[in-house]
Motif scaffolding. Structure first.
Motif, short mmCIF file in Angstrom:
data_model
loop_
_atom_site.label_atom_id
_atom_site.label_comp_id
_atom_site.label_asym_id
_atom_site.label_seq_id
_atom_site.Cartn_x
_atom_site.Cartn_y
_atom_site.Cartn_z
N GLU A 1 0.87 -1.14 0.01
CA GLU A 1 -0.02 0.09 -0.03
C GLU A 1 0.94 1.35 0.01
OE1 GLU A 1 -3.43 0.21 -0.26
OE2 GLU A 1 -3.42 -1.83 -0.51
N TRP A 2 0.36 2.44 -0.75
CA TRP A 2 1.49 3.48 -0.73
C TRP A 2 0.77 4.21 0.37
CZ3 TRP A 2 1.53 5.05 -6.61
CH2 TRP A 2 2.33 3.93 -7.12
N PRO A 3 1.89 5.19 0.85
CA PRO A 3 1.32 6.10 2.13
C PRO A 3 0.90 7.45 1.43
CG PRO A 3 3.84 6.20 1.55
CD PRO A 3 3.35 5.10 0.60
N VAL A 4 0.30 7.79 0.52
CA VAL A 4 -0.45 8.59 0.02
C VAL A 4 -1.78 8.38 -0.69
CG1 VAL A 4 1.11 8.46 -2.26
CG2 VAL A 4 -0.28 10.59 -1.58
N ARG A 5 -2.82 9.28 -0.63
CA ARG A 5 -4.05 8.99 -1.12
C ARG A 5 -4.15 9.30 -2.47
NH1 ARG A 5 -7.61 12.03 0.98
NH2 ARG A 5 -6.16 13.14 2.45
N LYS A 6 -5.18 9.04 -3.00
CA LYS A 6 -5.39 9.50 -4.56
C LYS A 6 -6.02 11.10 -4.65
CE LYS A 6 -7.16 4.96 -6.25
NZ LYS A 6 -8.33 4.30 -6.76
N GLY A 7 -5.42 11.95 -5.63
CA GLY A 7 -6.04 13.04 -5.66
C GLY A 7 -5.62 14.32 -4.58
N VAL A 8 -4.64 13.88 -3.88
CA VAL A 8 -4.10 14.91 -3.02
C VAL A 8 -2.60 15.41 -3.24
CG1 VAL A 8 -5.49 13.68 -1.19
CG2 VAL A 8 -2.88 13.18 -1.38
N ALA A 9 -1.84 14.99 -4.00
CA ALA A 9 -0.49 15.22 -4.00
C ALA A 9 -0.33 16.42 -5.05
CB ALA A 9 0.67 14.27 -4.97
N GLY A 10 0.64 17.41 -4.87
CA GLY A 10 0.98 18.56 -5.91
C GLY A 10 1.60 17.96 -7.13
N GLY A 11 2.06 16.79 -7.17
CA GLY A 11 2.78 16.36 -8.29
C GLY A 11 3.47 14.71 -7.81
N VAL A 12 3.81 14.40 -9.01
CA VAL A 12 4.43 12.80 -8.87
C VAL A 12 5.79 13.03 -9.77
CG1 VAL A 12 4.22 10.42 -9.48
CG2 VAL A 12 2.46 11.46 -8.25
N VAL A 13 6.77 12.38 -9.41
CA VAL A 13 7.91 12.22 -10.04
C VAL A 13 8.60 10.97 -10.24
CG1 VAL A 13 10.34 13.30 -10.26
CG2 VAL A 13 8.69 14.79 -9.55
N ILE A 14 8.77 10.62 -11.24
CA ILE A 14 9.47 9.22 -11.53
C ILE A 14 10.50 9.22 -12.67
CG2 ILE A 14 9.01 6.91 -12.16
CD1 ILE A 14 5.97 7.26 -11.88
N VAL A 15 11.79 8.94 -12.28
CA VAL A 15 12.84 9.13 -12.86
C VAL A 15 13.66 7.97 -13.16
CG1 VAL A 15 15.17 10.38 -13.34
CG2 VAL A 15 13.22 11.68 -12.55
N ASP A 16 13.98 7.29 -13.89
CA ASP A 16 14.87 6.23 -14.26
C ASP A 16 14.12 4.94 -13.87
OD1 ASP A 16 16.95 7.40 -15.74
OD2 ASP A 16 18.16 7.75 -13.81
#
Length: 199
Positions: free
Chosen positions: A93-108
């Protein structure tokens, strides 16, 4: 980037550094760095005063990141706050809920399952940034086929600042590396799970 930050972490991706301020513009919650490693990318957003959540499966990398954070907070004025979490992105399970973050970053990093889940995290006005690894060696077998990431993001309500694909691997295998920045302009309604009773 602040000077004390440069002394604490190795340099971030130049491509991410160019658009970090755009990602940080959201008025919503924290910036979530998935597969954050030792923290060189979420550190960009700390330097811009944004709170971050860094998630990685490797305890040793998170331990290094925490040590660097201690140095950075002492040396830098008005940094954002960081919350680091050890998590298997594929299975936990991820420690963040849907629809609440300012952004998501995925690199490499790339996994279809992770991208599909990550696309639901930003709030409306939040950002999604993906920079997959290239197709060096046999890495291309783990990359998406052309158009897949675009479709996932469009279905989650994003409009693209830019979207770039590059064909990798053997001819005819339809694998691509992806570099994209998108803004979430709407949050689609999820299908209802309720069954109406017939009268």
């Amino acid at each position: 980037m602040a000077k004390p930050l440069q002394s604490a972490w190795s340099d971030p991706s130049p491509k991410l550094a160019k658009v970090a301020r755009q990602i940080a513009q959201s008025r919503s919650g924290p910036i979530v760095d998935l597969a954050c490693g030792e923290g060189r990318h979420f550190a960009l957003f700390l330097s811009l005063g944004r709170n971050v959540i860094g998630i990685d499966i490797e305890k040793s990398k998170l331990h290094f990141a925490r040590r660097m954070l201690d140095l950075y907070v002492v040396a830098c004025r008005n940094p954002g706050r960081a919350h680091l979490v050890q998590c298997d992105l594929e299975n936990d399970e991820w420690p963040v809920r849907k629809g609440v973050a300012g952004g998501v970053v995925i690199v490499d990093y790339y996994s279809r399952r992770v991208v599909e889940r990550a696309a639901t995290i930003p709030a409306q006005d939040g950002a999604f940034y993906l920079q997959t690894f290239g197709g060096q060696g046999g890495n291309w077998v783990s990359l998406p086929h052309a158009g897949l990431v675009r479709t996932i993001l469009e279905e989650c309500g994003y409009e693209f600042v830019f979207y770039r694909e590059r064909a990798v691997g053997p001819v005819g295998r339809d694998a691509v590396s992806v570099h994209t920045l998108a803004k979430r302009t709407r949050i689609p309604r999820e299908p209802s799970t309720h069954t109406e009773k017939s009268e």
